[in-house]
Design a protein around this motif. Sequence first.
Motif, PDB file in Angstrom:
ATOM      1  N   GLU A  74       0.808  -1.221   0.000  1.00 46.31           N
ATOM      2  CA  GLU A  74       0.000   0.000   0.000  1.00 46.31           C
ATOM      3  C   GLU A  74       0.843   1.274   0.000  1.00 46.31           C
ATOM      4  OE1 GLU A  74      -3.376   0.073  -0.275  1.00 46.31           O
ATOM      5  OE2 GLU A  74      -3.141  -2.094  -0.591  1.00 46.31           O
ATOM      6  N   ARG A  75       2.167   1.138   0.013  1.00 47.56           N
ATOM      7  CA  ARG A  75       3.045   2.314   0.112  1.00 47.56           C
ATOM      8  C   ARG A  75       3.653   2.665  -1.238  1.00 47.56           C
ATOM      9  NH1 ARG A  75       7.002   2.303   4.733  1.00 47.56           N
ATOM     10  NH2 ARG A  75       7.201   4.427   3.986  1.00 47.56           N
ATOM     11  N   TYR A  76       3.629   3.937  -1.551  1.00 54.17           N
ATOM     12  CA  TYR A  76       4.199   4.424  -2.807  1.00 54.17           C
ATOM     13  C   TYR A  76       5.706   4.596  -2.695  1.00 54.17           C
ATOM     14  CZ  TYR A  76      -0.328   5.302  -4.912  1.00 54.17           C
ATOM     15  OH  TYR A  76      -1.565   5.142  -5.463  1.00 54.17           O
ATOM     16  N   LEU A  77       6.401   4.226  -3.749  1.00 52.92           N
ATOM     17  CA  LEU A  77       7.848   4.417  -3.812  1.00 52.92           C
ATOM     18  C   LEU A  77       8.195   5.889  -4.009  1.00 52.92           C
ATOM     19  CD1 LEU A  77       8.815   1.479  -6.205  1.00 52.92           C
ATOM     20  CD2 LEU A  77       9.188   1.590  -3.741  1.00 52.92           C
ATOM     21  N   THR A  78       7.222   6.672  -4.438  1.00 50.67           N
ATOM     22  CA  THR A  78       7.482   8.060  -4.801  1.00 50.67           C
ATOM     23  C   THR A  78       6.818   9.056  -3.864  1.00 50.67           C
ATOM     24  OG1 THR A  78       5.603   7.956  -6.314  1.00 50.67           O
ATOM     25  CG2 THR A  78       7.781   7.485  -7.229  1.00 50.67           C
ATOM     26  N   GLY A  79       6.345   8.615  -2.718  1.00 50.60           N
ATOM     27  CA  GLY A  79       5.654   9.498  -1.780  1.00 50.60           C
ATOM     28  C   GLY A  79       6.595  10.487  -1.116  1.00 50.60           C
ATOM     29  N   PRO A  80       6.028  11.509  -0.486  1.00 52.67           N
ATOM     30  CA  PRO A  80       6.857  12.501   0.207  1.00 52.67           C
ATOM     31  C   PRO A  80       7.623  11.873   1.367  1.00 52.67           C
ATOM     32  CG  PRO A  80       4.491  12.958   0.491  1.00 52.67           C
ATOM     33  CD  PRO A  80       4.603  11.770  -0.389  1.00 52.67           C
ATOM     34  N   GLY A  81       8.889  12.246   1.469  1.00 49.72           N
ATOM     35  CA  GLY A  81       9.726  11.753   2.558  1.00 49.72           C
ATOM     36  C   GLY A  81      10.198  10.313   2.408  1.00 49.72           C
ATOM     37  N   VAL A  82       9.908   9.678   1.281  1.00 47.87           N
ATOM     38  CA  VAL A  82      10.300   8.282   1.071  1.00 47.87           C
ATOM     39  C   VAL A  82      11.792   8.200   0.745  1.00 47.87           C
ATOM     40  CG1 VAL A  82      10.066   6.333  -0.535  1.00 47.87           C
ATOM     41  CG2 VAL A  82       8.037   7.497   0.317  1.00 47.87           C
ATOM     42  N   ILE A  83      12.446   7.217   1.334  1.00 47.70           N
ATOM     43  CA  ILE A  83      13.830   6.894   0.988  1.00 47.70           C
ATOM     44  C   ILE A  83      13.823   5.457   0.475  1.00 47.70           C
ATOM     45  CG2 ILE A  83      16.177   6.553   1.847  1.00 47.70           C
ATOM     46  CD1 ILE A  83      15.402   9.478   1.732  1.00 47.70           C
ATOM     47  N   LEU A  84      14.469   5.255  -0.661  1.00 44.07           N
ATOM     48  CA  LEU A  84      14.535   3.938  -1.277  1.00 44.07           C
ATOM     49  C   LEU A  84      15.851   3.257  -0.952  1.00 44.07           C
ATOM     50  CD1 LEU A  84      13.266   4.954  -4.847  1.00 44.07           C
ATOM     51  CD2 LEU A  84      11.915   4.051  -2.936  1.00 44.07           C
ATOM     52  N   ARG A  85      15.778   1.977  -0.657  1.00 41.84           N
ATOM     53  CA  ARG A  85      16.979   1.143  -0.495  1.00 41.84           C
ATOM     54  C   ARG A  85      17.125   0.380  -1.801  1.00 41.84           C
ATOM     55  NH1 ARG A  85      17.759  -4.256   0.769  1.00 41.84           N
ATOM     56  NH2 ARG A  85      19.841  -4.712   1.538  1.00 41.84           N
ATOM     57  N   ILE A  86      18.215   0.623  -2.518  1.00 44.33           N
ATOM     58  CA  ILE A  86      18.447   0.017  -3.831  1.00 44.33           C
ATOM     59  C   ILE A  86      19.686  -0.858  -3.744  1.00 44.33           C
ATOM     60  CG2 ILE A  86      18.941   0.492  -6.262  1.00 44.33           C
ATOM     61  CD1 ILE A  86      17.545   3.264  -5.754  1.00 44.33           C
ATOM     62  N   VAL A  87      19.563  -2.084  -4.229  1.00 44.88           N
ATOM     63  CA  VAL A  87      20.707  -2.988  -4.308  1.00 44.88           C
ATOM     64  C   VAL A  87      20.929  -3.293  -5.785  1.00 44.88           C
ATOM     65  CG1 VAL A  87      21.695  -5.199  -3.628  1.00 44.88           C
ATOM     66  CG2 VAL A  87      20.189  -3.983  -2.045  1.00 44.88           C
ATOM     67  N   LEU A  88      22.010  -2.717  -6.329  1.00 41.82           N
ATOM     68  CA  LEU A  88      22.355  -2.933  -7.732  1.00 41.82           C
ATOM     69  C   LEU A  88      23.130  -4.238  -7.882  1.00 41.82           C
ATOM     70  CD1 LEU A  88      23.702   0.624  -8.576  1.00 41.82           C
ATOM     71  CD2 LEU A  88      21.593  -0.384  -9.454  1.00 41.82           C
ATOM     72  N   GLU A  89      22.803  -5.001  -8.902  1.00 47.06           N
ATOM     73  CA  GLU A  89      23.553  -6.221  -9.219  1.00 47.06           C
ATOM     74  C   GLU A  89      24.725  -5.825 -10.101  1.00 47.06           C
ATOM     75  OE1 GLU A  89      21.093  -9.440 -10.629  1.00 47.06           O
ATOM     76  OE2 GLU A  89      19.502  -8.885  -9.233  1.00 47.06           O
ATOM     77  N   HIS A  90      25.788  -5.402  -9.458  1.00 50.93           N
ATOM     78  CA  HIS A  90      26.995  -4.911 -10.130  1.00 50.93           C
ATOM     79  C   HIS A  90      27.907  -6.088 -10.465  1.00 50.93           C
ATOM     80  CE1 HIS A  90      30.850  -2.719 -10.459  1.00 50.93           C
ATOM     81  NE2 HIS A  90      30.070  -1.760 -10.920  1.00 50.93           N
ATOM     82  N   PRO A  91      28.663  -6.001 -11.569  1.00 47.85           N
ATOM     83  CA  PRO A  91      29.563  -7.110 -11.933  1.00 47.85           C
ATOM     84  C   PRO A  91      30.567  -7.495 -10.846  1.00 47.85           C
ATOM     85  CG  PRO A  91      29.394  -5.545 -13.748  1.00 47.85           C
ATOM     86  CD  PRO A  91      28.653  -4.952 -12.587  1.00 47.85           C
ATOM     87  N   THR A  92      30.947  -6.547  -9.972  1.00 47.76           N
ATOM     88  CA  THR A  92      31.909  -6.854  -8.911  1.00 47.76           C
ATOM     89  C   THR A  92      31.236  -7.260  -7.606  1.00 47.76           C
ATOM     90  OG1 THR A  92      32.019  -4.557  -8.172  1.00 47.76           O
ATOM     91  CG2 THR A  92      33.597  -5.242  -9.886  1.00 47.76           C
ATOM     92  N   GLY A  93      29.925  -7.382  -7.627  1.00 44.27           N
ATOM     93  CA  GLY A  93      29.169  -7.744  -6.432  1.00 44.27           C
ATOM     94  C   GLY A  93      28.110  -6.692  -6.153  1.00 44.27           C
TER      95      GLY A  93
END
Length: 138
Positions: A74-93
């Motif tokens: 029920e929570r928007y990724l783009t709402g006010p005050g939202v902080i996103l935790r992003i984990v990129l699948e980078h070639p080095t880990g």
Amino acid sequence: MAEKLRSIVVRLREYVGNRRRATRHRLRLPFSVSLHDPTLAGERLQRAPHLDGVTRDMSVSGLALIVPAVRIGERYLTGPGVILRIVLEHPTGPLELLAAPVRYEQLDETETEKGFLIGARITEMSAEDRARYEAHLK
């Protein structure tokens, strides 16, 4: 109505010019995104609800993320005050970072990519991950 206005702004930006200061690199990396919750750690953090997506482009200060939806539960990724935790699948880990969404738009039906585009400004990243991230941009 809001989506129509957002679409007009995007088109206007194309004609007026790009005000971004950091050079963007068209790099596609898979990632997972969740809503940042500083109280979660360890296994609970790994089990947090998330969405999988792919980057459209990246810069030293931000990323463009393509996701299938703009909500987790029920929570928007783009709402006010939202902080996103992003984990990129980078070639080095995996690279982990926190980012604040600054804009979003629904991708046109005619585009090859479906879903939503979220522009996010990087707010936090470890020194080690930052070094690997910036090296990848070069």
